[in-house]
Design a protein around this motif. Sequence first.
Motif, PDB file in Angstrom:
ATOM      1  N   ARG A 100       9.061 -28.088 -27.211  1.00 27.38           N
ATOM      2  CA  ARG A 100       9.746 -28.719 -26.088  1.00 27.38           C
ATOM      3  C   ARG A 100      10.542 -27.729 -25.241  1.00 27.38           C
ATOM      4  NH1 ARG A 100      12.089 -33.676 -29.715  1.00 27.38           N
ATOM      5  NH2 ARG A 100      10.117 -34.857 -29.932  1.00 27.38           N
ATOM      6  N   LEU A 101      11.178 -26.757 -25.876  1.00 27.43           N
ATOM      7  CA  LEU A 101      12.003 -25.810 -25.132  1.00 27.43           C
ATOM      8  C   LEU A 101      11.141 -24.715 -24.524  1.00 27.43           C
ATOM      9  CD1 LEU A 101      15.045 -25.446 -27.562  1.00 27.43           C
ATOM     10  CD2 LEU A 101      14.750 -27.027 -25.644  1.00 27.43           C
ATOM     11  N   GLN A 102      11.587 -24.161 -23.398  1.00 20.47           N
ATOM     12  CA  GLN A 102      10.820 -23.143 -22.694  1.00 20.47           C
ATOM     13  C   GLN A 102      10.510 -21.938 -23.569  1.00 20.47           C
ATOM     14  OE1 GLN A 102       9.362 -23.214 -19.575  1.00 20.47           O
ATOM     15  NE2 GLN A 102       9.896 -25.385 -19.785  1.00 20.47           N
ATOM     16  N   LYS A 103      11.432 -21.576 -24.440  1.00 19.68           N
ATOM     17  CA  LYS A 103      11.203 -20.411 -25.294  1.00 19.68           C
ATOM     18  C   LYS A 103      10.112 -20.649 -26.331  1.00 19.68           C
ATOM     19  CE  LYS A 103      14.882 -21.572 -28.622  1.00 19.68           C
ATOM     20  NZ  LYS A 103      13.989 -21.765 -29.796  1.00 19.68           N
ATOM     21  N   ASP A 104       9.776 -21.922 -26.573  1.00 20.61           N
ATOM     22  CA  ASP A 104       8.746 -22.274 -27.555  1.00 20.61           C
ATOM     23  C   ASP A 104       7.479 -22.824 -26.916  1.00 20.61           C
ATOM     24  OD1 ASP A 104      10.627 -21.713 -29.644  1.00 20.61           O
ATOM     25  OD2 ASP A 104      11.494 -23.719 -29.357  1.00 20.61           O
ATOM     26  N   ALA A 105       7.439 -22.897 -25.590  1.00 20.80           N
ATOM     27  CA  ALA A 105       6.371 -23.630 -24.900  1.00 20.80           C
ATOM     28  C   ALA A 105       5.011 -22.951 -24.986  1.00 20.80           C
ATOM     29  CB  ALA A 105       6.742 -23.846 -23.433  1.00 20.80           C
ATOM     30  N   VAL A 106       4.977 -21.633 -25.194  1.00 24.55           N
ATOM     31  CA  VAL A 106       3.701 -20.927 -25.345  1.00 24.55           C
ATOM     32  C   VAL A 106       3.484 -20.619 -26.812  1.00 24.55           C
ATOM     33  CG1 VAL A 106       2.358 -18.898 -24.720  1.00 24.55           C
ATOM     34  CG2 VAL A 106       3.888 -19.940 -23.031  1.00 24.55           C
ATOM     35  N   PHE A 107       2.384 -21.157 -27.359  1.00 24.11           N
ATOM     36  CA  PHE A 107       2.090 -20.995 -28.788  1.00 24.11           C
ATOM     37  C   PHE A 107       0.640 -20.585 -28.953  1.00 24.11           C
ATOM     38  CE2 PHE A 107       0.463 -22.816 -32.773  1.00 24.11           C
ATOM     39  CZ  PHE A 107       1.294 -22.190 -33.688  1.00 24.11           C
ATOM     40  N   GLU A 108       0.425 -19.379 -29.434  1.00 29.16           N
ATOM     41  CA  GLU A 108      -0.918 -18.847 -29.659  1.00 29.16           C
ATOM     42  C   GLU A 108      -1.821 -19.062 -28.443  1.00 29.16           C
ATOM     43  OE1 GLU A 108      -2.407 -20.361 -33.386  1.00 29.16           O
ATOM     44  OE2 GLU A 108      -1.168 -18.954 -34.529  1.00 29.16           O
ATOM     45  N   GLY A 109      -1.293 -18.726 -27.294  1.00 31.53           N
ATOM     46  CA  GLY A 109      -2.054 -18.827 -26.056  1.00 31.53           C
ATOM     47  C   GLY A 109      -2.071 -20.203 -25.423  1.00 31.53           C
ATOM     48  N   LYS A 110      -1.489 -21.195 -26.071  1.00 32.31           N
ATOM     49  CA  LYS A 110      -1.451 -22.562 -25.539  1.00 32.31           C
ATOM     50  C   LYS A 110      -0.122 -22.777 -24.827  1.00 32.31           C
ATOM     51  CE  LYS A 110      -4.257 -24.479 -29.338  1.00 32.31           C
ATOM     52  NZ  LYS A 110      -4.457 -23.200 -30.053  1.00 32.31           N
ATOM     53  N   LYS A 111      -0.184 -23.209 -23.568  1.00 33.56           N
ATOM     54  CA  LYS A 111       1.028 -23.480 -22.786  1.00 33.56           C
ATOM     55  C   LYS A 111       1.310 -24.969 -22.802  1.00 33.56           C
ATOM     56  CE  LYS A 111       4.371 -22.671 -19.779  1.00 33.56           C
ATOM     57  NZ  LYS A 111       4.918 -24.042 -19.668  1.00 33.56           N
ATOM     58  N   PHE A 112       2.385 -25.350 -23.485  1.00 31.24           N
ATOM     59  CA  PHE A 112       2.760 -26.756 -23.587  1.00 31.24           C
ATOM     60  C   PHE A 112       3.632 -27.160 -22.404  1.00 31.24           C
ATOM     61  CE2 PHE A 112       1.279 -26.045 -27.820  1.00 31.24           C
ATOM     62  CZ  PHE A 112       0.906 -27.283 -28.322  1.00 31.24           C
ATOM     63  N   VAL A 113       3.262 -28.264 -21.780  1.00 35.43           N
ATOM     64  CA  VAL A 113       4.018 -28.830 -20.672  1.00 35.43           C
ATOM     65  C   VAL A 113       4.937 -29.910 -21.221  1.00 35.43           C
ATOM     66  CG1 VAL A 113       3.850 -30.231 -18.567  1.00 35.43           C
ATOM     67  CG2 VAL A 113       2.270 -28.322 -18.943  1.00 35.43           C
ATOM     68  N   TYR A 114       6.182 -29.926 -20.754  1.00 35.68           N
ATOM     69  CA  TYR A 114       7.147 -30.935 -21.195  1.00 35.68           C
ATOM     70  C   TYR A 114       6.736 -32.295 -20.636  1.00 35.68           C
ATOM     71  CZ  TYR A 114      11.679 -32.973 -22.380  1.00 35.68           C
ATOM     72  OH  TYR A 114      12.685 -33.741 -22.910  1.00 35.68           O
ATOM     73  N   GLY A 115       6.455 -33.246 -21.534  1.00 31.12           N
ATOM     74  CA  GLY A 115       5.793 -34.485 -21.157  1.00 31.12           C
ATOM     75  C   GLY A 115       6.689 -35.643 -20.784  1.00 31.12           C
ATOM     76  N   LEU A 116       7.564 -35.439 -19.801  1.00 31.14           N
ATOM     77  CA  LEU A 116       8.349 -36.547 -19.256  1.00 31.14           C
ATOM     78  C   LEU A 116       7.740 -36.906 -17.898  1.00 31.14           C
ATOM     79  CD1 LEU A 116      10.870 -38.310 -19.860  1.00 31.14           C
ATOM     80  CD2 LEU A 116      12.162 -36.737 -18.385  1.00 31.14           C
ATOM     81  N   PRO A 117       6.953 -37.972 -17.820  1.00 32.99           N
ATOM     82  CA  PRO A 117       6.198 -38.275 -16.596  1.00 32.99           C
ATOM     83  C   PRO A 117       7.066 -38.417 -15.354  1.00 32.99           C
ATOM     84  CG  PRO A 117       5.345 -39.563 -18.425  1.00 32.99           C
ATOM     85  CD  PRO A 117       6.602 -38.904 -18.921  1.00 32.99           C
ATOM     86  N   GLU A 118       8.268 -38.952 -15.500  1.00 38.54           N
ATOM     87  CA  GLU A 118       9.139 -39.142 -14.345  1.00 38.54           C
ATOM     88  C   GLU A 118       9.617 -37.814 -13.768  1.00 38.54           C
ATOM     89  OE1 GLU A 118       9.222 -42.827 -16.829  1.00 38.54           O
ATOM     90  OE2 GLU A 118       9.300 -40.672 -17.200  1.00 38.54           O
ATOM     91  N   LEU A 119       9.477 -36.734 -14.523  1.00 37.90           N
ATOM     92  CA  LEU A 119       9.887 -35.407 -14.071  1.00 37.90           C
ATOM     93  C   LEU A 119       8.701 -34.502 -13.778  1.00 37.90           C
ATOM     94  CD1 LEU A 119      12.269 -33.363 -13.680  1.00 37.90           C
ATOM     95  CD2 LEU A 119      11.965 -32.759 -16.102  1.00 37.90           C
ATOM     96  N   ASN A 120       7.648 -34.577 -14.605  1.00 36.73           N
ATOM     97  CA  ASN A 120       6.552 -33.598 -14.549  1.00 36.73           C
ATOM     98  C   ASN A 120       5.173 -34.230 -14.393  1.00 36.73           C
ATOM     99  OD1 ASN A 120       8.185 -31.293 -14.838  1.00 36.73           O
ATOM    100  ND2 ASN A 120       8.214 -31.480 -17.066  1.00 36.73           N
ATOM    101  N   LYS A 121       5.064 -35.326 -13.676  1.00 35.93           N
ATOM    102  CA  LYS A 121       3.790 -36.054 -13.628  1.00 35.93           C
ATOM    103  C   LYS A 121       2.631 -35.174 -13.157  1.00 35.93           C
ATOM    104  CE  LYS A 121       3.726 -40.378 -12.527  1.00 35.93           C
ATOM    105  NZ  LYS A 121       3.724 -41.699 -11.816  1.00 35.93           N
ATOM    106  N   SER A 122       2.818 -34.413 -12.092  1.00 34.94           N
ATOM    107  CA  SER A 122       1.715 -33.600 -11.570  1.00 34.94           C
ATOM    108  C   SER A 122       1.296 -32.521 -12.562  1.00 34.94           C
ATOM    109  CB  SER A 122       2.110 -32.962 -10.238  1.00 34.94           C
ATOM    110  OG  SER A 122       3.237 -32.113 -10.391  1.00 34.94           O
ATOM    111  N   LYS A 123       2.260 -31.927 -13.256  1.00 33.98           N
ATOM    112  CA  LYS A 123       1.944 -30.913 -14.261  1.00 33.98           C
ATOM    113  C   LYS A 123       1.216 -31.526 -15.450  1.00 33.98           C
ATOM    114  CE  LYS A 123       5.841 -27.866 -13.162  1.00 33.98           C
ATOM    115  NZ  LYS A 123       7.085 -27.236 -13.701  1.00 33.98           N
ATOM    116  N   ILE A 124       1.622 -32.717 -15.846  1.00 29.44           N
ATOM    117  CA  ILE A 124       0.993 -33.401 -16.978  1.00 29.44           C
ATOM    118  C   ILE A 124      -0.473 -33.700 -16.667  1.00 29.44           C
ATOM    119  CG2 ILE A 124       0.989 -35.556 -18.325  1.00 29.44           C
ATOM    120  CD1 ILE A 124       4.095 -35.546 -17.933  1.00 29.44           C
TER     121      ILE A 124
END
Length: 324
Positions: A100-124
């Motif tokens: 969830r946190l930016q410092k943990d968002a990239v894991f083994e080449g996978k970029k995790f997007v924070y999944g709050l639709p009201e904030l990040n809908k286009s990114k999701i």
Amino acid sequence: MIKAGIIGGSGYTGGELIRILLHHPEVEIDFVYSTTRAGKKVSTAHPDLLGTTNMEFTGDVNLNVDVVFLCLGHGNSSKFLKGNAFSKNTKIIDLSNDFRLQKDAVFEGKKFVYGLPELNKSKIKDAKYIANPGCFATTIQLGLLPLAQAGLLGQDVHINAVTGSTGAGVSPSETSHFSWRNNNVSWYKPFTHQHLGEINESLHSLQKDAGKLFFLPNRGNFTRGILSTSYTKFDGSREEAIQQYKDFYSDAAFTHLASAPIHLKQVVNTNQCHIHVHKHDDILLITSATDNLLKGASGQAVQNMNLMFGFNEKEGLNLKAGVF
């Protein structure tokens, strides 16, 4: 139809996912993985599913499903992914706090997007990997994000929120068993709750000088739901604040502003977040309520899945509360 896998299906969030996906017209559940219940019927862990499905838990994982939901304890999702290499076409939605946190968002080449639709809908919509928000974090953020967008959170914010016992997970503990929890209320982790990190990151993404959060979480003597009250100094009128919330949530599928004071039963067993705004002198009080297992966990995970695959955002989530 897409094929979905669930990792850790015997807990509360796994049970909610199974219930939703069994009735989702665009999804077929390929497997429900459990290390403790492999070979047993899903209804042995979720007896409300007796007569709805004869599916069994499995100890095997199909690495080629279209989407996989990780319903594991915090810290275990990263361990599981290290030992299980899913197909490059498999989308992953993690319900723990591992990414969830930016410092943990990239894991083994996978970029995790924070999944709050009201904030990040286009990114999701464009994401392959989602870090599903925490339950307290979802409820509190939805109450504060409109103010942050308008640059109105320059002062400290005081937050008091109460959650049901399901927020503690399915494994019994001293503070979750019936004899202790029933007819009882208590606070825990005052001002240090783990969800503060993700809340602060979201608020500061909209307002860099957002004030400090003082968060007091409480355990309630009920099973599910979160009611949060946040207050801060506010120079504008209540009408101005209401308009800010209406504008911010104008296209939100599940977050709605209420004209009258809200209560928890309005949202329990739904994927809704209801918000109410009250002004007293120079203090603005924001009340927000969600179901911690649905909008705060599994329902929001399915909402994210719908966005990722281009389904109707509300598909499978048109659930109605029973107030009485």
